[in-house]
Scaffold this motif. Structure first.
Motif, short mmCIF file in Angstrom:
data_model
loop_
_atom_site.label_atom_id
_atom_site.label_comp_id
_atom_site.label_asym_id
_atom_site.label_seq_id
_atom_site.Cartn_x
_atom_site.Cartn_y
_atom_site.Cartn_z
N PHE A 275 2.40 1.77 -3.56
CA PHE A 275 1.42 2.35 -4.66
C PHE A 275 1.19 3.92 -4.01
O PHE A 275 0.92 4.65 -5.20
CB PHE A 275 0.08 1.50 -4.62
CG PHE A 275 0.28 0.32 -5.39
CD1 PHE A 275 0.21 0.58 -6.72
CD2 PHE A 275 0.59 -0.83 -4.88
CE1 PHE A 275 0.20 -0.34 -7.72
CE2 PHE A 275 0.62 -1.93 -5.95
CZ PHE A 275 0.48 -1.80 -7.03
N GLU A 276 1.07 4.22 -2.80
CA GLU A 276 0.67 5.53 -2.52
C GLU A 276 1.95 6.32 -2.81
O GLU A 276 1.51 7.65 -3.20
CB GLU A 276 0.33 5.73 -0.91
CG GLU A 276 0.06 7.06 -0.55
CD GLU A 276 -1.39 7.38 -1.02
OE1 GLU A 276 -1.47 9.05 -1.33
OE2 GLU A 276 -2.15 6.81 -1.49
N HIS B 13 -9.09 -0.87 -3.58
CA HIS B 13 -8.27 -0.09 -4.13
C HIS B 13 -8.37 -0.22 -5.62
O HIS B 13 -7.61 -0.67 -6.39
CB HIS B 13 -6.69 -0.54 -3.85
CG HIS B 13 -6.44 -0.39 -2.47
ND1 HIS B 13 -6.34 0.85 -1.83
CD2 HIS B 13 -6.21 -1.60 -1.48
CE1 HIS B 13 -5.83 0.75 -0.32
NE2 HIS B 13 -6.09 -0.49 -0.18
N GLU C 125 -8.41 2.23 -7.65
CA GLU C 125 -7.03 3.11 -8.09
C GLU C 125 -5.87 2.42 -8.68
O GLU C 125 -5.15 2.89 -9.45
CB GLU C 125 -6.78 4.04 -7.38
CG GLU C 125 -5.96 3.88 -6.06
CD GLU C 125 -6.70 3.20 -4.98
OE1 GLU C 125 -6.13 3.42 -3.89
OE2 GLU C 125 -8.04 3.06 -5.25
N TYR C 126 -5.47 1.12 -8.17
CA TYR C 126 -4.46 0.43 -8.34
C TYR C 126 -4.56 -0.30 -9.37
O TYR C 126 -5.48 -0.99 -10.13
CB TYR C 126 -4.19 -0.67 -7.19
CG TYR C 126 -3.99 -0.19 -5.89
CD1 TYR C 126 -3.58 1.06 -5.68
CD2 TYR C 126 -3.38 -0.77 -4.57
CE1 TYR C 126 -3.40 1.86 -4.38
CE2 TYR C 126 -3.12 -0.52 -3.49
CZ TYR C 126 -3.14 0.96 -3.43
OH TYR C 126 -2.86 1.58 -2.19
N ASP D 273 0.71 -1.13 0.09
CA ASP D 273 0.05 -0.01 0.12
C ASP D 273 0.93 1.21 -0.10
O ASP D 273 0.72 2.19 -0.93
CB ASP D 273 -0.89 -0.01 1.28
CG ASP D 273 -2.15 -1.02 0.97
OD1 ASP D 273 -2.59 -0.94 -0.35
OD2 ASP D 273 -2.40 -1.45 2.18
N ALA D 274 1.83 1.27 0.70
CA ALA D 274 2.80 2.58 0.85
C ALA D 274 3.65 2.52 -0.42
O ALA D 274 3.72 3.77 -0.84
CB ALA D 274 3.87 2.29 2.01
N LYS E 247 1.53 7.17 -6.39
CA LYS E 247 0.57 7.99 -6.77
C LYS E 247 0.89 9.58 -6.57
O LYS E 247 0.70 10.42 -7.22
CB LYS E 247 -0.80 7.70 -6.20
CG LYS E 247 -2.03 8.80 -6.13
CD LYS E 247 -3.15 8.13 -5.15
CE LYS E 247 -4.25 8.95 -5.41
NZ LYS E 247 -5.38 8.75 -4.60
N GLN E 248 1.56 9.84 -5.52
CA GLN E 248 1.86 10.93 -5.02
C GLN E 248 3.00 11.49 -6.13
O GLN E 248 3.22 12.93 -6.04
CB GLN E 248 2.50 11.03 -3.53
CG GLN E 248 1.44 10.57 -2.46
CD GLN E 248 2.01 10.74 -0.99
OE1 GLN E 248 3.20 11.02 -1.11
NE2 GLN E 248 1.20 10.48 -0.04
#
Length: 590
Positions: A352-353, A388, A390-391, A349-350, A356-357
């Motif tokens: 992919f986040e 998720h 968006e993934y 998760d971290a 995204k950022q």
């Protein structure tokens, strides 16, 4: 024999290999790239390893010919004529375990020309399980294990001088299968910078770089691969490292020298950089980004989720990276532990986040069927996928490839009772999980039907996934047999035919059913006896129904098929799509 010598031949490399003797035999070597595409308008992943082995043999001044079987009609006849016309003495080829069938065809063809022709196979198929591979191939005289650049020259020297090849490290001999005895191991090549660059010229790389090729890998065309490293220090249970156990990396100077050469020669603007641990060294990746940014290229890379940060990904984005591929595999921590991934869902998760950022596209795969997989762990991964949307996550199943921990476990448990037949059968998907066979295959079929209906980005995956009734789909397939006189399955692709065959053998093996593709090439898939035929069989057999089993991502082919039917095949009264059979409670064909 090719006109151009390989690029980047170092003295260090020449000092490591066996050069031809003045009084040795001058043999004609042919290195064959296996056919990987069925159609002339599709792309494929250029086999980097085979191309470097070709360069390594050419660098010693031997008489080396090369042949790429892709985009060659009647490719085995083409190979036969090439061997005859150029008086070939030694035929070499290689690839992965899944390429067994075409590799066997290559060596069988060589031996059919002259049984005295020497045949050599390399690549992952040999490295993974040498004795099994040699037994399955039957007509390969020698197998090269692991990295082949040094070994192939030492073997060539032994053949040229009639020396004993039994003591060559990294070589398995046909007679070893009968003894049996494993060959002496050869150590990994420490300095990758000493190796010549891949033999792109010899294998008609320019044909792969044409515009208008249909991309089978989900990446843009006019893209080529540059291998930055070899092997991986991790030991995921589903994986096998054919280039050795020790992770090694090329220097950036060496990488950029190859990059400059490729850009100048082929005008490339898009690359993929192959390195299992691309971002493992922050200082090195910072220097890489600083050096590649002025090139104004777009590029793709892969890495582990536990090596990334927003700062690093931002540097990649700024330097032209457009996609990062993560090794995800599961969204259940117990399965990640069982796979020996050494990561957690929280780290996924971290990662992919962070992408995204940074404004960087990221994708990964969920692969089901681990040794500890259960209905609950599958649900956990699918629930995570739903949460998720968006993934960019692709869904698939583990294939138990030779050499992997799963493969060895399957043999120990008797799931693979005959490794030779398993390889000959194309390494079919098997159940090594904790699911019963019935539940396993039911879930496999449901997931595949879901992908056909909705693709892999659909947000309501978990809810929709449970709606698929494979028994209903099987009944609709068999109703199609009852209600139609003759059925053309078009386009007959490997993936769709395997799905149909696994759900209803009665349908796919019926005498009423004809398998069609525009560019047929022998047997389409394991377990099927029917040949793929051209669309002309529709007129010849007066076929009244065309069934399109294509998956959603190639739906543009539907339009082409409809146009061809309207123009050339008036006997066709009905065109039925696989989505119709999946969706219908009871399908009727009036």
């Amino acid at each position: 024999m090719t006109k151009n010598m390989p690029k980047h031949i170092t003295q260090e490399f020449l000092d490591m290999v066996k050069l031809p003797e003045k009084d040795g035999k001058r043999l004609n070597y042919l290195i064959v790239m296996p056919r990987m595409v069925e159609r002339d308008d599709t792309s494929y992943q250029f086999p980097y390893g085979l191309c470097i082995v070709s360069s390594a043999l050419k660098a010693t001044g031997r008489n080396v010919f090369t042949l790429n079987l892709n985009y060659k009609h009647n490719h085995l006849e083409y190979l036969r004529n090439f061997i005859i016309d150029d008086s070939i003495d030694v035929v070499l080829s290689g690839g992965l375990s899944g390429q067994y069938a075409i590799l066997k065809e290559i060596f069988d063809t060589a031996k059919s020309v002259d049984t005295n022709i020497i045949t050599i196979c390399g690549g992952g198929i040999i490295t993974a399980d040498p004795l099994v591979a040699m037994q399955a191939l039957e007509t390969a005289d020698y197998g090269v294990i692991g990295e082949g650049e040094i070994t192939v020259n030492e073997l060539a020297h032994a053949i040229e001088t009639n020396a004993d090849s039994a003591r060559i490290r990294g070589v398995v001999i046909k007679s070893d299968v009968l003894l049996p005895s494993l060959p002496l191991p050869r150590g990994e090549i420490t300095n990758l910078d000493c190796l010549p660059f891949p033999d792109y010229d010899g294998f008609e790389f320019e044909f792969l770089m044409r515009d208008g090729l249909y991309d089978t890998d989900g990446l843009a065309t006019l893209t080529t691969n540059v291998a930055i490293s070899r092997s991986c220090p991790y030991n995921c249970t589903f994986c096998f490292h054919s280039s050795g156990k020790k992770y090694r990396r090329r220097s950036l100077d060496n990488v950029f020298e190859e990059l400059d050469w490729l850009i100048a020669k082929y005008k490339l603007t898009r690359f993929t950089f192959a390195d299992e641990l691309f971002i493992s060294n922050a200082k090195l990746i910072t220097e890489f980004c600083e050096r590649i940014k002025p090139y104004n290229l777009t590029w793709w890379a892969q890495t582990r989720v536990d090596t990334v940060s927003f700062e690093i990904l931002s540097k990649l984005k700024d330097a032209g990276c457009y996609t990062i591929s993560y090794g995800v595999e599961s969204a259940d921590n117990s399965i990640l532990k069982s796979m020996c991934k050494n990561i957690t869902v929280e780290q996924i998760d971290a990662a992919f986040e962070a992408a995204k950022q940074a404004g960087l596209e990221a994708y990964g795969n969920l692969i089901f069927g681990d040794l500890e997989e259960t209905a609950e762990t599958i649900k956990n991964s699918l629930d995570w996928r739903v949460s998720h949307p968006e993934y960019n996550i692709r869904l698939g199943w583990i294939i138990t490839f030779p050499g992997s921990h799963l493969y060895k476990t399957a043999i120990e448990r008797g799931i693979i009772s005959d490794p030779v037949q398993y390889l000959k059968g194309g390494c079919p998907q098997i159940n090594v999980s904790k699911l019963s066979d019935e539940n396993y295959w039911q879930t496999v079929h449901q997931l595949e039907l879901f992908r056909i209906m909705y693709g892999e980005r659909y947000g309501g995956l978990a809810n929709k996934f449970g709606e698929f009734d494979t028994h209903r789909f099987k009944a609709n397939l068999e109703n199609l047999l009852t209600d139609c006189q003759k059925i053309a399955v078009w386009p007959a692709t490997k993936r769709s035919l395997e799905l149909l065959n696994s759900i209803s053998e009665d349908f796919i093996k019926s005498e009423k059913v004809y398998l069609i593709n525009i560019a047929p090439n022998g047997l389409p898939t394991r377990g099927l006896e029917q040949k793929i035929q051209t669309p002309d069989v529709i007129a010849e057999q007066n076929i009244d129904t065309v069934f399109c089993p294509s998956l959603s991502h190639v739906s543009d082919i539907f339009e082409q098929i409809r146009d061809m039917i309207d123009k050339s095949y008036p006997s066709v009264q009905k065109i039925i799509y696989i989505k119709d059979l999946i969706r219908a409670t009871a399908f009727t064909f009036e």
